[in-house]
Each structure stands twice: as structure tokens, then as C-alpha cells.
Design a protein around this motif. Sequence first.
Motif, PDB file in Angstrom:
ATOM      1  N   ALA A   9       0.829  -1.200   0.000  1.00 43.72           N
ATOM      2  CA  ALA A   9       0.000   0.000   0.000  1.00 43.72           C
ATOM      3  C   ALA A   9       0.865   1.253   0.000  1.00 43.72           C
ATOM      4  N   HIS A  10       0.471   2.236  -0.780  1.00 44.28           N
ATOM      5  CA  HIS A  10       1.123   3.551  -0.787  1.00 44.28           C
ATOM      6  C   HIS A  10       0.035   4.596  -0.688  1.00 44.28           C
ATOM      7  N   PRO A  11      -0.054   5.364   0.359  1.00 45.73           N
ATOM      8  CA  PRO A  11       0.772   5.243   1.561  1.00 45.73           C
ATOM      9  C   PRO A  11       0.219   4.175   2.480  1.00 45.73           C
ATOM     10  N   THR A  12       0.882   3.943   3.591  1.00 43.02           N
ATOM     11  CA  THR A  12       0.413   2.921   4.522  1.00 43.02           C
ATOM     12  C   THR A  12      -0.416   3.524   5.639  1.00 43.02           C
ATOM     13  N   THR A  13      -0.415   4.851   5.735  1.00 43.94           N
ATOM     14  CA  THR A  13      -1.249   5.542   6.723  1.00 43.94           C
ATOM     15  C   THR A  13      -2.008   6.656   6.011  1.00 43.94           C
ATOM     16  N   ILE A  14      -3.327   6.694   6.247  1.00 39.57           N
ATOM     17  CA  ILE A  14      -4.159   7.697   5.586  1.00 39.57           C
ATOM     18  C   ILE A  14      -5.143   8.276   6.596  1.00 39.57           C
ATOM     19  N   PRO A  15      -5.662   9.489   6.328  1.00 39.52           N
ATOM     20  CA  PRO A  15      -6.670  10.064   7.227  1.00 39.52           C
ATOM     21  C   PRO A  15      -8.029   9.396   7.026  1.00 39.52           C
ATOM     22  N   ALA A  16      -8.841   9.423   8.086  1.00 40.03           N
ATOM     23  CA  ALA A  16     -10.167   8.807   8.027  1.00 40.03           C
ATOM     24  C   ALA A  16     -11.046   9.517   7.009  1.00 40.03           C
ATOM     25  N   GLY A  17     -12.051   8.807   6.550  1.00 38.55           N
ATOM     26  CA  GLY A  17     -12.985   9.377   5.596  1.00 38.55           C
ATOM     27  C   GLY A  17     -13.151   8.487   4.383  1.00 38.55           C
ATOM     28  N   LYS A  18     -13.632   9.094   3.322  1.00 40.57           N
ATOM     29  CA  LYS A  18     -13.875   8.358   2.092  1.00 40.57           C
ATOM     30  C   LYS A  18     -12.571   8.224   1.310  1.00 40.57           C
ATOM     31  N   VAL A  19     -12.196   7.029   0.999  1.00 39.94           N
ATOM     32  CA  VAL A  19     -10.977   6.834   0.214  1.00 39.94           C
ATOM     33  C   VAL A  19     -11.266   5.891  -0.951  1.00 39.94           C
ATOM     34  N   THR A  20     -10.606   6.152  -2.043  1.00 39.00           N
ATOM     35  CA  THR A  20     -10.682   5.233  -3.171  1.00 39.00           C
ATOM     36  C   THR A  20      -9.409   4.398  -3.192  1.00 39.00           C
ATOM     37  N   VAL A  21      -9.595   3.117  -3.024  1.00 38.67           N
ATOM     38  CA  VAL A  21      -8.472   2.191  -3.079  1.00 38.67           C
ATOM     39  C   VAL A  21      -8.286   1.797  -4.530  1.00 38.67           C
ATOM     40  N   ARG A  22      -7.156   2.181  -5.080  1.00 39.00           N
ATOM     41  CA  ARG A  22      -6.880   1.857  -6.476  1.00 39.00           C
ATOM     42  C   ARG A  22      -5.818   0.764  -6.498  1.00 39.00           C
ATOM     43  N   VAL A  23      -6.064  -0.259  -7.258  1.00 43.42           N
ATOM     44  CA  VAL A  23      -5.171  -1.414  -7.290  1.00 43.42           C
ATOM     45  C   VAL A  23      -4.634  -1.608  -8.700  1.00 43.42           C
ATOM     46  N   VAL A  24      -3.343  -1.777  -8.807  1.00 45.65           N
ATOM     47  CA  VAL A  24      -2.747  -2.138 -10.089  1.00 45.65           C
ATOM     48  C   VAL A  24      -2.149  -3.525  -9.943  1.00 45.65           C
ATOM     49  N   ASN A  25      -2.575  -4.422 -10.765  1.00 40.51           N
ATOM     50  CA  ASN A  25      -2.069  -5.790 -10.720  1.00 40.51           C
ATOM     51  C   ASN A  25      -0.839  -5.903 -11.610  1.00 40.51           C
ATOM     52  N   GLU A  26       0.309  -5.865 -10.974  1.00 42.83           N
ATOM     53  CA  GLU A  26       1.565  -6.000 -11.719  1.00 42.83           C
ATOM     54  C   GLU A  26       1.999  -7.453 -11.780  1.00 42.83           C
ATOM     55  N   GLY A  27       1.168  -8.315 -11.292  1.00 43.66           N
ATOM     56  CA  GLY A  27       1.515  -9.726 -11.260  1.00 43.66           C
ATOM     57  C   GLY A  27       1.215 -10.421 -12.575  1.00 43.66           C
ATOM     58  N   THR A  28       1.399 -11.715 -12.546  1.00 43.38           N
ATOM     59  CA  THR A  28       1.218 -12.496 -13.768  1.00 43.38           C
ATOM     60  C   THR A  28      -0.102 -13.252 -13.768  1.00 43.38           C
ATOM     61  N   VAL A  29      -0.775 -13.256 -12.625  1.00 47.86           N
ATOM     62  CA  VAL A  29      -2.059 -13.956 -12.528  1.00 47.86           C
ATOM     63  C   VAL A  29      -3.108 -13.010 -11.949  1.00 47.86           C
ATOM     64  N   THR A  30      -4.347 -13.435 -11.957  1.00 53.59           N
ATOM     65  CA  THR A  30      -5.452 -12.636 -11.455  1.00 53.59           C
ATOM     66  C   THR A  30      -5.377 -12.474  -9.938  1.00 53.59           C
ATOM     67  N   HIS A  31      -5.636 -11.253  -9.477  1.00 54.78           N
ATOM     68  CA  HIS A  31      -5.665 -10.976  -8.041  1.00 54.78           C
ATOM     69  C   HIS A  31      -6.894 -10.159  -7.700  1.00 54.78           C
ATOM     70  N   GLU A  32      -7.035  -9.831  -6.418  1.00 53.88           N
ATOM     71  CA  GLU A  32      -8.099  -8.956  -5.950  1.00 53.88           C
ATOM     72  C   GLU A  32      -7.624  -8.321  -4.658  1.00 53.88           C
ATOM     73  N   VAL A  33      -8.330  -7.304  -4.199  1.00 52.89           N
ATOM     74  CA  VAL A  33      -7.991  -6.709  -2.909  1.00 52.89           C
ATOM     75  C   VAL A  33      -9.266  -6.495  -2.113  1.00 52.89           C
ATOM     76  N   ILE A  34      -9.250  -6.984  -0.875  1.00 53.69           N
ATOM     77  CA  ILE A  34     -10.383  -6.863   0.021  1.00 53.69           C
ATOM     78  C   ILE A  34      -9.927  -6.098   1.260  1.00 53.69           C
ATOM     79  N   VAL A  35     -10.810  -5.235   1.760  1.00 55.04           N
ATOM     80  CA  VAL A  35     -10.493  -4.428   2.934  1.00 55.04           C
ATOM     81  C   VAL A  35     -11.231  -5.005   4.137  1.00 55.04           C
ATOM     82  N   LEU A  36     -10.479  -5.439   5.134  1.00 52.69           N
ATOM     83  CA  LEU A  36     -11.054  -5.999   6.350  1.00 52.69           C
ATOM     84  C   LEU A  36     -10.486  -5.274   7.558  1.00 52.69           C
ATOM     85  N   PRO A  37     -11.304  -5.047   8.586  1.00 55.49           N
ATOM     86  CA  PRO A  37     -10.763  -4.406   9.788  1.00 55.49           C
ATOM     87  C   PRO A  37      -9.884  -5.370  10.583  1.00 55.49           C
TER      88      PRO A  37
END
Length: 141
Positions: A35-63
Motif C-alpha cells: 500500500a502507498h501510503p500505509t497511513t491515511i486520514p479517516a474518511g472516504k478513500v478510493t483504493v486503487r489497485v494495479v495488478n503488476e503480477g502475472t495472474v489474477t488478483h483482488e484486494v479486500i479491505v477488512l478491519p
Amino acid sequence: MTVWDMGRMRRGPNWPVPNNGRPAWYGMGMMRLVAHPTTIPAGKVTVRVVNEGTVTHEVIVLPLSAGQTAGERAIGSDGRVSEAGSLGEASRTCGSGAGDGIASGAAAWTTVTLRPGRYELLCNVPGHYAAGMYTELDVTK
Ligand SMILES: [Cu+2]
């Protein structure tokens, strides 16, 4: 915020095997989620993911609960962790929200509202969490 998956990371036979006994890497090498950055302020954020890997991935946000560290979740027999309590998911190739996974080389995103606390971003494609696809995200006031 951008989350990078580095599927083409180095590999080696001497990497520690996770405590569930599954192999630490699958074919293409160790998997990482950064993650860039690893610390962010509270509120609405858009998590943008770029898959630089060679296979399919996903990202899930869990507390993360108090005292819990990223990477500690129990892995089921299907190679995945529970998504109970998920706050959002980016798994649609070139799109927002949940889908069939982010294809290699593609981007995806999801908008979530995060309160102050600690969160874990992870990939729940079978075997990927065990291979190291998780990271902590801290949200401040
Ligand atoms: Cu993955």
C-alpha cells in the motif's frame, strides 16, 4: 491510494513456509501486496489497485481487531480467509467494486469510508493469502 501487487517478486526454496503448512509460493513466486501510503486520514478513500503480477488478483479491505496483525487470519480448506466484515472489495478488471478478479496488468478500484483504526488489505484468491498477499493499512483521525 494505490495498492500494488508484485506478483513477479523473487522466489526461493528457503522462504519460511506459513504455519498452515501450505507452500509459501505458487509457480510465479512470492506474492506481495503493498500500500502507498500505509497511513491515511479517516474518511472516504478510493483504493486503487494495479495488478503488476502475472495472474489474477483482488484486494479486500477488512478491519483488524485489537492485537491482531495482518497475515494472522485463519485459512480455510479452500485456501481462502473469511470475508466476514469486509468493508469493500476491488476485484473488477478496469472497474469498481466486486467482480471476477483483476486481470494481470489491469487496474481496479473501490471507494470505502474508513474510520480511524487498523485495517488489512488482502487478496483472497485461493492460496494467495498464504503466499503473503496481505498488508496493514492504518487510518488516523
Ligand atoms: Cu492474489
